[in-house]
Design an enzyme around this catalytic site. Structure first.
Site: not given
Ligand code: CA2
Length: 143
Positions: A10-11, A18, A23, A72, A75, A85, A96, A98-99, A105
């Site tokens: 998600p996101n 943003r 990120y 990735n 959340a 699972d 796995e 994460h950027i 954090r």
């Molecule tokens: O660092 C990562 O790749 C994360 O998986 C990104 C997740 C966060 O919940 C993880 O802890 C780490 C959040 C992604 C939010 O997506 C955004 C995209 C653009 C700008 C801001 C947030």
């Protein structure tokens, strides 16, 4: 040759627009291009979803027809036993990613369910982690 699945939670479709300090400025489309370039001849199925259900269904698709998974989970990393699972049913390598460096954090970002299945975890390398992970998967599949 079975494809690699690159799954994004998600996101992540908003990447590059943003919170660049956390990120970076690379968009998800640019990350997709970097994964395809790193994979060479190997097909890449690159997906992003804001839905837990869709991500689980994509893992099921990979179980049936994928060689490796780079995920990735965003959340869902910290919340989804259902995703864990599903990944446990996959027999190939799982990375796995994460950027950001989740360990730098808040404590809420420190406990990953997905890490209980992942063969390797990459975090904090920014978007550059994706092609690194693809090359690692290709190496594992060649072993
Ligand atoms: O660092 C990562 O790749 C994360 O998986 C990104 C997740 C966060 O919940 C993880 O802890 C780490 C959040 C992604 C939010 O997506 C955004 C995209 C653009 C700008 C801001 C947030």
């Amino acid at each position: 040759m079975k494809p690699l699945y690159v799954l994004n939670g998600p996101n992540l479709n908003r990447l590059g627009r943003r919170e660049p300090a956390i990120y970076g400025t690379t968009t998800l489309a640019e990350i997709e291009a970097s994964c395809r370039a790193a994979a060479g001849e190997r097909e890449v199925i690159f997906r992003q979803s804001n839905s837990e259900e869709t991500l689980i269904e994509l893992v099921h698709e990979a179980i049936d027809s994928g060689a490796g998974i780079l995920i990735n989970p965003a959340a869902f990393t910290f919340t989804s036993l259902a995703l864990l699972d599903a990944l446990k049913m996959f027999e190939g390598p799982v990375i796995e990613l994460h950027i950001s460096n989740i360990h730098k954090r808040e404590p809420i970002y420190h406990r990953s369910y997905v890490s209980m299945r992942a063969d390797a975890v990459i975090c904090g390398m920014g978007a550059e982690g994706y092609p690194v992970a693809i090359r690692y998967l290709l190496g594992k599949l060649a072993d």
